[in-house]
Design a protein around this motif. Structure first.
Motif, short mmCIF file in Angstrom:
data_model
loop_
_atom_site.label_atom_id
_atom_site.label_comp_id
_atom_site.label_asym_id
_atom_site.label_seq_id
_atom_site.Cartn_x
_atom_site.Cartn_y
_atom_site.Cartn_z
N LEU A 106 33.59 22.52 50.62
CA LEU A 106 34.56 23.60 51.04
C LEU A 106 36.00 23.23 50.96
N ALA A 107 36.15 22.13 51.67
CA ALA A 107 37.68 21.52 51.38
C ALA A 107 38.23 21.33 50.11
N MET A 108 37.22 20.93 49.12
CA MET A 108 37.69 20.99 47.74
C MET A 108 37.83 21.98 47.33
N SER A 109 37.09 23.04 47.48
CA SER A 109 37.05 24.70 46.93
C SER A 109 38.34 25.08 47.45
N LEU A 110 38.81 24.91 48.83
CA LEU A 110 39.90 25.36 49.27
C LEU A 110 41.13 24.80 48.69
N ALA A 111 41.24 23.55 48.51
CA ALA A 111 42.27 22.88 47.94
C ALA A 111 42.44 23.28 46.38
N ALA A 112 41.27 23.62 45.63
CA ALA A 112 41.18 24.22 44.36
C ALA A 112 41.94 25.74 44.29
N ALA A 113 41.65 26.51 45.41
CA ALA A 113 42.13 28.08 45.44
C ALA A 113 43.47 28.38 44.64
N PRO A 114 44.46 27.77 45.02
CA PRO A 114 45.66 28.19 44.19
C PRO A 114 45.53 28.04 42.55
N ALA A 115 44.97 26.85 42.30
CA ALA A 115 44.82 26.69 40.67
C ALA A 115 43.99 27.72 40.21
N PHE A 116 42.96 28.08 41.12
CA PHE A 116 41.95 29.02 40.53
C PHE A 116 42.63 30.61 40.38
N ALA A 117 43.55 30.82 41.46
CA ALA A 117 44.10 32.21 41.35
C ALA A 117 45.10 31.94 40.31
N GLN A 118 45.68 30.94 39.95
CA GLN A 118 46.70 30.61 38.83
C GLN A 118 46.02 30.99 37.34
N ASP A 119 44.61 30.54 37.24
CA ASP A 119 43.88 30.54 36.17
C ASP A 119 43.61 32.30 36.08
N GLY A 120 43.26 33.03 37.32
CA GLY A 120 43.13 34.45 37.25
C GLY A 120 44.40 35.18 36.84
N ALA A 121 45.63 34.56 37.39
CA ALA A 121 46.86 35.46 36.97
C ALA A 121 46.92 35.46 35.34
N GLN A 122 46.80 34.11 34.91
CA GLN A 122 46.78 34.19 33.20
C GLN A 122 45.70 35.13 32.58
N LEU A 123 44.45 35.01 33.10
CA LEU A 123 43.55 36.05 32.58
C LEU A 123 43.89 37.42 32.93
N PHE A 124 44.44 37.87 34.19
CA PHE A 124 44.98 39.10 34.53
C PHE A 124 46.10 39.43 33.54
N ASN A 125 47.11 38.54 33.27
CA ASN A 125 48.23 38.94 32.22
C ASN A 125 47.66 39.16 30.91
N MET A 126 46.51 38.71 30.50
CA MET A 126 45.84 38.83 29.07
C MET A 126 45.18 40.02 29.14
N GLN A 127 44.40 40.31 29.94
CA GLN A 127 43.36 41.36 29.92
C GLN A 127 43.55 42.68 31.07
N CYS A 128 44.61 42.44 31.78
CA CYS A 128 44.49 43.53 32.79
C CYS A 128 46.01 44.35 32.82
#
Length: 117
Positions: free
Chosen positions: A11-33
């Motif tokens: 859980l601690a590792m996934s919370l630490a990775a959450a901002p990077a994961f959302a950043q990946d989502g931002a890139q995908l959002f910009n390309m697809q949405c």
């Protein structure tokens, strides 16, 4: 007790990775949405700021399809995931033409949607 320690570490590792994961989502959002979903609602699509956790089809500045207006509940992570995976299966008759078939991409986009306020 050992299992709890592993779960807490994961859980601690996934919370630490959450901002990077959302950043990946931002890139995908910009390309697809982003071509349809902008900072303000348009005739084509609603703005998505605040969508995560909001009531489905609740924005007053967008004319939702009868299919989405008929849906009860909120845009939970599960509902966002289901809608992005297969919009027509989630709300038959929706006007949303784009799906996101990849599980990881959908999860990243949903994480990004949580950052839109």
């Amino acid at each position: 007790m050992k299992t709890f320690g592993y779960a807490a570490a994961a859980l601690a590792m996934s919370l630490a990775a959450a901002p990077a994961f959302a950043q990946d989502g931002a890139q995908l959002f910009n390309m697809q949405c982003k071509m349809c979903h902008g900072p303000a609602s348009t005739v084509m699509a609603p703005a998505l700021a605040g969508v995560a956790g909001a009531k489905i089809a609740a924005r007053q500045d967008f004319a939702y399809s009868p299919a989405l207006k008929a849906k009860d509940g909120a845009w939970t992570d599960a509902n966002l995931d289901a809608f992005l995976k297969a919009p027509m299966a989630f709300a038959p008759g929706t006007r949303m033409p784009v799906s996101v078939p990849d599980d990881a991409n959908r999860a990243a986009i949903v994480a990004y949607l949580h950052t839109l306020k």
